[in-house]
Write an enzyme that holds these catalytic residues in place. Structure first.
Site, PDB file in Angstrom:
ATOM      1  N   ASN A 303      35.410  10.944 -86.860  1.00 28.36           N
ATOM      2  CA  ASN A 303      36.205  10.271 -85.844  1.00 28.36           C
ATOM      3  C   ASN A 303      37.150  11.283 -85.171  1.00 28.36           C
ATOM      4  OD1 ASN A 303      38.002  10.611 -88.053  1.00 28.36           O
ATOM      5  ND2 ASN A 303      39.238   8.891 -87.333  1.00 28.36           N
ATOM      6  N   CYS A 305      40.279  12.152 -85.230  1.00 22.18           N
ATOM      7  CA  CYS A 305      41.263  12.939 -86.003  1.00 22.18           C
ATOM      8  C   CYS A 305      40.677  13.635 -87.215  1.00 22.18           C
ATOM      9  CB  CYS A 305      42.416  12.037 -86.436  1.00 22.18           C
ATOM     10  SG  CYS A 305      43.437  11.497 -85.054  1.00 22.18           S
ATOM     11  N   GLU A 307      39.446  12.546 -90.093  1.00 21.20           N
ATOM     12  CA  GLU A 307      39.576  12.056 -91.464  1.00 21.20           C
ATOM     13  C   GLU A 307      38.439  11.128 -91.876  1.00 21.20           C
ATOM     14  OE1 GLU A 307      41.676   8.817 -89.067  1.00 21.20           O
ATOM     15  OE2 GLU A 307      41.410  10.986 -88.976  1.00 21.20           O
TER      16      GLU A 307
END
Length: 805
Positions: A303, A305, A307
């Site tokens: 995704n 970011c 994570e």
């Protein structure tokens, strides 16, 4: 200075009438069991701008309390399918959010109980090597962004630029050109101005166009709606360590088309990350080693970011527990973590997130099928830095690392148990057969993954806590909304404000200093132990940033969102060391950000108008090259300090500008210990004459350990370097005491101490042979602790090492 809002770490009293409510909620359940939520002024600002229902004309239609009821009712409605009490779970879910114990990701708060009904934050879409696949992905991206989600892609399957296009006998434009198409589509949608479109672009390091990908963001006008990550393979990282070449592969046919020098590519990644914060690295082979459903597909991207690694067409809904409120305060005022309350919250949060999958309205049928098949959830934490403040544990300490592992292992264990319990009630995830859990030794689980550490940017504002597992950016700062240049939120870390008042060092002057610099380090009125506790992102060494990420990753199913914040003057070498260390410690990815390497950043220190005017209007003086000269006369202080190699005598000499040199002598000893301490002393002297502040030198030296640790006067001495660092710190403390006696407000530089007594002062301590906890440092064979035993030093882990043979 802009007004600062000191937020309570409990609940601040806020007038909800500010919401200009036109139409209130109409809950279908008895309000008697519900807790009235209370939000800070900053949280209300965010709620009004992003979360509360609005009419077509933009009028707000609900209060924050109505929003919580809407979300809780919608999610708890899934319980009816399994024969459970919907009203009871509505109250449990509502109160969990109202007390700020747990908050789901933003799309759930925005869309639950509303017509759109898309509740997931993160998606990964496949991009194949065809025009049909590429533009289908562009269309699907727009649909996801419109619904409030973020998207990740791997562009690694697209043939490189100038490669053959068989159907037209032309040449390919390459993956970078198509990334621009996605970027423009995102720019157009803008997610209704409520949640900015976010993308992650991943390209394998063995793709022929990797050079262009690495450098594309040197032009900050390009791909502003993308984060970039290089998918670093084990082959590549091993080649970096060996200093060798690695293969480049054409994805069109899988053929090796050449090789590149691994260190040249790695250095290019480092240089670009130093310049712009991008690209980051994801360790793609390690991610797939942890793929719970390899029989379904490989993981290619994450995704936005980083994570949440996901399969193509997969989605995941996230939520975070606010660990800063999971505490009880004793009669003596000491905070303790309430493990029972945390366990209960973990269990309820896992159930909440699993229920979200039941009611979620996904934007594409392929996503609905994949999400239902794996039922991935991502439960994480936020408020970790605030929790450390309450517990009195500095973020950059070994104690904090150990506590991080203890905390996350607990969340992982209890989260997995909750998923197992749900599997007994509801059945395991449909793709369980053939997954890594499909073993007679393991009980079935409801969710293919349970834990994720997300950045929690907006929901941590609602909860009034620090974001994710990050240290606080600053003790006082301005948070700027990149969607609205005039929207700024000024904040002060609540626990710092509380302790400042309790210890009576709160004043407008102190907070003005903190607001302008962001940190409390070096401020005379603030006690040294408080300065040690309240460290900020830029007070923490890069190694501790990485080690903290690794500590959480050890017990996290998916990945950990964590940025290694570097000061503006950080070197490229520091970036390289961060990247290499993150891989060695087991991280799944890594991102660095050097302060001011971009024109805009979300978090900014509060600057005074005077300082801003000075920066804009005054030409900065040139910096002299090389150290200043040592004068003919200096005054000094000598301190004796015990080390594992013997007694060390450290002398600090001063001239009219401050400390100018440092000498050390190792008693009667010689050899390596004496030569190394002399080398350290010469480098410190050079640093002092080059304008390096003593506090910075202390930070570099303190904590360095060798295999022999000793104690002096109740203080642990880890090594000769640590002893020198402690001596400089002792000198600074003595100087601060002198300045305090003279009513000086702030230390601009270290000036001569005891000017009228420029004679050597020898400090002796009692109990020279004192040893605490029977520990003697790190074992040179296995790295475990050493112990004193029977007059000898040996490994406490019994690996076989002993100084006695």
């Amino acid at each position: 200075m802009a007004e600062l809002h000191l937020q309570s770490d409990l609940f601040s009293q806020t007038d909800s009438s500010k919401d200009q409510v036109v139409e209130g909620g109409n809950p279908s359940i008895d309000l008697g069991g519900l807790i009235e939520p209370e939000f800070s002024e900053n949280a209300h600002t965010v709620l009004r701008k992003r979360y509360l229902k609005r009419s077509e004309s933009g009028e707000i239609l609900e209060k924050p309390a109505d929003m919580l009821i809407r979300v809780a009712e919608a999610v708890a409605s899934a319980e009816e399918k399994f024969g459970n009490d919907v009203q009871q779970m509505t109250v449990i879910f509502h109160n969990m959010i109202a007390k700020k114990e747990f908050l789901p990701n933003s799309p759930t708060l925005m869309n639950a109980g509303r017509e759109l009904g898309q509740l997931s934050a993160c998606f990964v879409l496949p991009v194949e090597d065809s025009m049909e696949s590429i533009f289908s992905a562009v269309k699907n991206t727009a649909l996801i962004h419109k619904s409030g989600g973020g998207t990740g892609f791997s562009f690694s399957k697209i043939r490189p630029a100038n490669d053959t296009v068989l159907s037209t006998k032309g040449v390919s434009s390459g993956p970078i050109s198509f990334m621009n198409v996605f970027d423009q589509a995102t720019e157009t949608v803008k997610q209704g101005g409520v949640r900015r479109g976010a993308n992650m672009a991943v390209l394998r390091v063995d793709h022929p166009d990797i050079d262009e990908f690495i450098n594309v963001k040197r032009n900050m006008d390009k791909l502003n709606n993308f984060n970039l990550s290089v998918a670093a393979t084990d082959e590549f990282m091993d080649a970096v360590e060996r200093g060798s070449k690695y293969n480049i592969v054409n994805p069109r046919n899988g053929m090796v088309v050449g090789s590149k020098d691994a260190n040249e590519i790695f250095d290019a990644i480092v240089d670009s990350a130093w310049n712009s914060g991008e690209p980051g690295l994801i360790f793609i082979d390690r991610i797939n080693d942890a793929n719970p459903t390899p029989h379904i597909a490989d993981i290619e991207a994450t995704n936005p970011c980083g994570e949440q690694p996901l399969l193509p067409y997969e989605a995941c809904n996230l939520g975070s527990i606010n660990v800063s409120v999971m505490t009880d305060r004793s009669e003596t005022g000491k905070y303790l973590l309430n493990w029972t309350r945390l366990e209960k919250t973990v269990s309820n949060a896992v159930r909440f997130l699993d229920d979200v999958i039941e009611i979620n309205r996904y934007p594409l049928p392929e996503i609905a099928e994949m999400a239902a098949g794996n039922r991935k959830i991502g439960l994480g934490i936020m408020g970790f830095a605030d929790l450390l403040f309450k517990l009195g544990i500095p973020y950059d300490s070994e104690e904090a690392l150990l506590f991080a592992e203890e905390l996350m292992s607990f969340v992982a264990e209890k989260g997995r148990k909750a998923s197992i319990d749900l599997a007994k009630e509801r059945g395991p995830f449909p793709n369980f057969k053939g997954s890594v859990y499909d073993s007679k030794h393991m009980p079935p689980v409801r969710n293919a993954t349970v834990t994720t550490i997300a950045p929690t940017g907006s929901i941590s504002i609602l909860a009034g806590c620090s974001g994710g597992i990050e240290p606080v950016f600053a003790l006082a700062f301005t948070r700027r909304n990149l969607l609205d240049e005039d929207d700024e939120l000024h904040e002060v870390v609540p626990e710092f404000g509380r302790i400042a008042r309790e210890l009576d060092f709160f004043s407008e002057e102190v907070f003005a200093h903190v607001a302008e610099s962001g940190t409390c380090q070096g401020i005379l009125e603030i006690p040294r132990d408080i300065q040690r506790l309240f460290v900020t992102s830029h007070d923490i060494s890069p190694a501790y940033h990485v080690r903290m990420q690794a500590a959480f990753q050890k017990y996290t199913d998916n990945a950990v969102s964590k940025t290694v914040n570097l000061p503006e003057n950080a070197s490229r070498k520091s970036v390289a060391e961060v990247f290499k260390l993150s891989r060695r410690l087991g991280c799944k990815g890594i991102t660095v950000y050097r302060d001011k390497s971009r024109d805009k950043q979300v978090l900014n220190l509060v600057k005074s108008k005077k300082e801003a005017d000075k920066a804009n209007d005054v030409e900065l003086p040139s910096v002299p090259i090389g150290p200043r000269d040592r004068g003919d006369v200096t005054s000094g202080i000598t301190r004796r300090i015990r080390t594992g190699c013997g007694k060390l005598y450290v002398t600090i000499n001063m001239d009219e500008e401050g400390p100018v040199e440092l000498f050390s002598q190792m008693g009667k000893a010689g050899g390596c210990a004496a030569s190394q301490s002399e080398a350290i002393s010469r480098l410190i002297s050079l640093a002092l004459r080059s304008g390096i502040r003593p506090e910075a030198i202390v930070k570099e030296l303190k904590g360095i350990s060798c295999h022999r640790i000793v104690w002096q006067g109740g203080n642990r001495i880890l090594s000769c370097a640590d002893a020198i660092g402690q001596t400089i710190e002792w000198y600074i403390d003595e100087k601060m005491h002198v300045l305090a006696m003279n009513n000086m407000d702030i230390i601009q530089s270290i000036e001569p101490v005891l000017e009228e007594e420029d004679v050597n002062v020898s400090i002796t301590e009692s109990n020279d042979e004192e040893v605490a906890e029977n520990l003697a440092g790190a074992c040179p064979m296995c790295g475990g602790p050493l112990k004193y035993e029977s007059g000898c030093v040996s490994c406490a882990l019994n690996c076989g090492y002993s100084e006695c043979g």
